[in-house]
Design a protein around this motif. Structure first.
Motif, PDB file in Angstrom:
ATOM      1  N   TYR A 163       0.833  -1.203   0.000  1.00  8.34           N
ATOM      2  CA  TYR A 163       0.000   0.000   0.000  1.00  8.34           C
ATOM      3  C   TYR A 163       0.864   1.247   0.000  1.00  8.34           C
ATOM      4  CZ  TYR A 163       0.836   0.899   5.004  1.00  8.34           C
ATOM      5  OH  TYR A 163       1.422   1.199   6.214  1.00  8.34           O
ATOM      6  N   ARG A 189       8.234   4.156  -4.700  1.00 11.28           N
ATOM      7  CA  ARG A 189       8.278   3.171  -3.604  1.00 11.28           C
ATOM      8  C   ARG A 189       7.269   2.055  -3.836  1.00 11.28           C
ATOM      9  NH1 ARG A 189       7.534   5.296   2.444  1.00 11.28           N
ATOM     10  NH2 ARG A 189       5.390   5.429   1.738  1.00 11.28           N
ATOM     11  N   LYS A 210       6.521  -1.891   1.859  1.00 11.51           N
ATOM     12  CA  LYS A 210       5.331  -1.314   2.487  1.00 11.51           C
ATOM     13  C   LYS A 210       4.167  -2.288   2.317  1.00 11.51           C
ATOM     14  CE  LYS A 210       3.213   3.180   3.310  1.00 11.51           C
ATOM     15  NZ  LYS A 210       3.291   3.077   4.764  1.00 11.51           N
ATOM     16  N   GLU A 259      11.735   2.248  14.403  1.00  6.87           N
ATOM     17  CA  GLU A 259      10.797   3.271  13.910  1.00  6.87           C
ATOM     18  C   GLU A 259       9.486   3.108  14.667  1.00  6.87           C
ATOM     19  OE1 GLU A 259       9.534   2.655   9.816  1.00  6.87           O
ATOM     20  OE2 GLU A 259       9.658   0.490  10.060  1.00  6.87           O
ATOM     21  N   GLY A 273       5.188   2.624  14.870  1.00 11.41           N
ATOM     22  CA  GLY A 273       4.219   1.700  14.283  1.00 11.41           C
ATOM     23  C   GLY A 273       3.736   2.168  12.918  1.00 11.41           C
ATOM     24  N   SER A 274       3.643   3.465  12.721  1.00  9.33           N
ATOM     25  CA  SER A 274       3.285   3.994  11.393  1.00  9.33           C
ATOM     26  C   SER A 274       4.028   5.296  11.091  1.00  9.33           C
ATOM     27  CB  SER A 274       1.773   4.212  11.290  1.00  9.33           C
ATOM     28  OG  SER A 274       1.335   5.146  12.257  1.00  9.33           O
ATOM     29  N   THR A 275       5.214   5.449  11.677  1.00 13.04           N
ATOM     30  CA  THR A 275       5.992   6.680  11.473  1.00 13.04           C
ATOM     31  C   THR A 275       7.490   6.364  11.565  1.00 13.04           C
ATOM     32  OG1 THR A 275       5.990   7.129  13.863  1.00 13.04           O
ATOM     33  CG2 THR A 275       4.254   8.182  12.582  1.00 13.04           C
ATOM     34  N   ASN A 276       8.320   7.239  11.037  1.00 14.55           N
ATOM     35  CA  ASN A 276       9.761   7.174  11.307  1.00 14.55           C
ATOM     36  C   ASN A 276      10.067   7.987  12.561  1.00 14.55           C
ATOM     37  OD1 ASN A 276      10.073   7.078   7.843  1.00 14.55           O
ATOM     38  ND2 ASN A 276      10.987   5.516   9.133  1.00 14.55           N
ATOM     39  N   GLY A 280      10.743   6.215   4.744  1.00 13.15           N
ATOM     40  CA  GLY A 280       9.594   7.118   4.671  1.00 13.15           C
ATOM     41  C   GLY A 280       9.820   8.225   3.661  1.00 13.15           C
ATOM     42  N   ILE A 281       8.780   8.546   2.929  1.00  9.50           N
ATOM     43  CA  ILE A 281       8.880   9.649   1.970  1.00  9.50           C
ATOM     44  C   ILE A 281       9.005  10.969   2.743  1.00  9.50           C
ATOM     45  CG2 ILE A 281       7.728  10.828   0.056  1.00  9.50           C
ATOM     46  CD1 ILE A 281       8.544   7.844  -0.508  1.00  9.50           C
ATOM     47  N   THR A 282       8.241  11.087   3.803  1.00 10.71           N
ATOM     48  CA  THR A 282       8.327  12.295   4.633  1.00 10.71           C
ATOM     49  C   THR A 282       9.739  12.428   5.191  1.00 10.71           C
ATOM     50  OG1 THR A 282       6.084  11.672   5.254  1.00 10.71           O
ATOM     51  CG2 THR A 282       7.032  13.574   6.391  1.00 10.71           C
ATOM     52  N   ALA A 318       5.513  11.067   9.080  1.00 11.62           N
ATOM     53  CA  ALA A 318       4.731  10.215   8.168  1.00 11.62           C
ATOM     54  C   ALA A 318       3.861  11.124   7.314  1.00 11.62           C
ATOM     55  CB  ALA A 318       3.862   9.233   8.936  1.00 11.62           C
ATOM     56  N   ALA A 319       3.368  10.553   6.210  1.00 17.28           N
ATOM     57  CA  ALA A 319       2.587  11.353   5.260  1.00 17.28           C
ATOM     58  C   ALA A 319       1.345  11.954   5.910  1.00 17.28           C
ATOM     59  CB  ALA A 319       2.190  10.488   4.070  1.00 17.28           C
TER      60      ALA A 319
HETATM   61  N1  PDD Z   1       2.605   4.913   7.449  1.00 15.98           N
HETATM   62  N2  PDD Z   1       7.224   3.658   9.023  1.00 15.98           N
HETATM   63  C1  PDD Z   1       6.092   2.944   8.982  1.00 15.98           C
HETATM   64  C2  PDD Z   1       6.061   1.601   9.629  1.00 15.98           C
HETATM   65  C3  PDD Z   1       4.949   3.459   8.344  1.00 15.98           C
HETATM   66  O1  PDD Z   1       3.823   2.740   8.298  1.00 15.98           O
HETATM   67  C4  PDD Z   1       5.013   4.751   7.748  1.00 15.98           C
HETATM   68  C5  PDD Z   1       3.842   5.354   7.040  1.00 15.98           C
HETATM   69  C6  PDD Z   1       6.219   5.468   7.833  1.00 15.98           C
HETATM   70  C7  PDD Z   1       6.384   6.829   7.206  1.00 15.98           C
HETATM   71  O2  PDD Z   1       6.392   6.759   5.807  1.00 15.98           O
HETATM   72  P1  PDD Z   1       5.906   7.995   4.918  1.00 15.98           P
HETATM   73  O3  PDD Z   1       6.663   9.157   5.371  1.00 15.98           O
HETATM   74  O4  PDD Z   1       6.243   7.590   3.533  1.00 15.98           O
HETATM   75  O5  PDD Z   1       4.415   8.150   5.146  1.00 15.98           O
HETATM   76  C8  PDD Z   1       7.308   4.881   8.457  1.00 15.98           C
HETATM   77  C9  PDD Z   1       1.407   5.305   6.730  1.00 15.98           C
HETATM   78  C10 PDD Z   1       1.178   6.778   6.753  1.00 15.98           C
HETATM   79  C11 PDD Z   1       0.242   4.490   7.258  1.00 15.98           C
HETATM   80  O6  PDD Z   1       0.455   3.302   7.471  1.00 15.98           O
HETATM   81  O7  PDD Z   1      -0.852   5.018   7.407  1.00 15.98           O
END
Ligand code: PDD
Length: 288
Positions: free
Chosen positions: A33, A52, A149, A182, A184-187, A209-211, A246-247
């Motif tokens: 995703y 990515r 991802k 990192e 759970g959903s962010t760096n 992470g793109i962010t 994160a985005a």
């Molecule tokens: N999560 N690490 C993890 C495990 C993530 O799930 C995410 C993003 C990131 C940051 O990546 P980016 O900067 O590309 O969003 C790092 C998304 C936002 C989510 O699962 O909702």
């Protein structure tokens, strides 16, 4: 207005949107995703997210479901049809629908694709960023290929729920040597007492992470010192600042790690500056 989702070639009412019970995403988490921010009517960092996505698909040997150009069109259409000016667009691709069997399907099977879009009030994120968020630390228990991802997010789900139950927003995974990987959903990031921004290298053990990539560029432009290296929980607790990226959350100051306030317990100036400058360097493409 009812929400609209794109599912395998059709735009359908979000309430009715569904995939087959034998979709391999549903049965095996056999898919990937992306989440892109929508900011003031622009798609943010489309090129990097699509790069990515391509990489994740290649690693799992799933075909890109359509050309990049067509995919860009579907992303925009979905955002438009949901009248999202600020929010996010979610894209998921799985190995498709096939009789349940762990092996890849032996007959040609088109990948499944779903795109949804959601409006998010930017005032909510801004308010959270002004207060900062709390994180807890949990042992790293994910597979090694978190650079992909993948929609296989059970450890992330459990860690984040544990965080919520502890009054926090995010859980930082900590590897066997005591280093933060990192969230759970962010760096995860820290700023040392000497004003050095530190984040773990993305070659192994985290999602690139793109962010994160854009924030590294913002930091360079602002003349801030950055080190891509591992940091321990103890170092993070003693840091001047900490933040997540994160985005969907952009740069989010962290003000507490487990029971320790970070710095003076309020969002720091580095995180706040990086957050403010983020969209100057992100790629922005108009949706209409
Ligand atoms: N999560 N690490 C993890 C495990 C993530 O799930 C995410 C993003 C990131 C940051 O990546 P980016 O900067 O590309 O969003 C790092 C998304 C936002 C989510 O699962 O909702």
């Amino acid at each position: 207005m009812s929400r609209i989702a794109y599912v395998n070639g059709r735009y359908v009412r979000h309430a009715d949107a569904s995939v087959h019970v034998e979709d391999r995403g549903y049965q095996f988490a056999d898919g990937v995703y992306e989440v892109c921010e929508v900011y003031q009517g622009c798609l943010v960092d489309e090129t990097r997210h699509m790069d990515r996505l391509q990489r994740s698909l290649d690693e799992l040997r799933i075909a890109m479901p359509m050309s990049r150009k067509a995919l860009g069109f579907v992303l925009r259409q979905t955002v438009r049809r949901n009248r999202v000016r600020d929010g996010m667009v979610y894209l998921q691709v799985t190995r498709g629908v096939a009789p349940r069997d762990h092996y890849f399907p032996t007959v040609p099977t088109p990948p499944s694709i779903v795109v949804t879009a959601k409006a998010i009030d930017p005032a909510g994120g801004a308010a959270r960023a002004e207060k900062g968020v709390n994180v807890i630390t949990v042992p790293e228990n994910r597979w090694e290929r978190v650079d992909i991802k993948s929609v296989s997010l059970l450890p992330n789900v459990l860690a984040k729920q544990q965080a919520r139950e502890a009054g926090a927003t995010e859980a930082w995974f900590v590897d066997a040597d005591g280093f933060v990987t990192e969230g759970g959903s962010t760096n995860a990031w820290i700023v040392t007492r000497d004003n050095v921004i530190v984040t773990r290298p993305a070659e192994f053990g985290i999602l690139r992470g793109i962010t994160r990539t854009v924030v590294l560029e913002v930091a360079a432009r602002e003349g801030m010192k950055v080190e891509e290296r591992k940091f321990t929980v103890a170092e993070a607790k003693a840091a001047k600042e900490a933040f997540n990226t994160a985005a969907t959350t952009l740069v989010m100051p962290v003000v507490r790690i487990d029971d320790s306030p970070v710095g003076n317990g309020a969002p720091g100036s580095v995180a706040t500056r990086l957050r403010a400058a983020f969209h100057d360097l992100a790629e922005m493409t108009k949706i209409r």
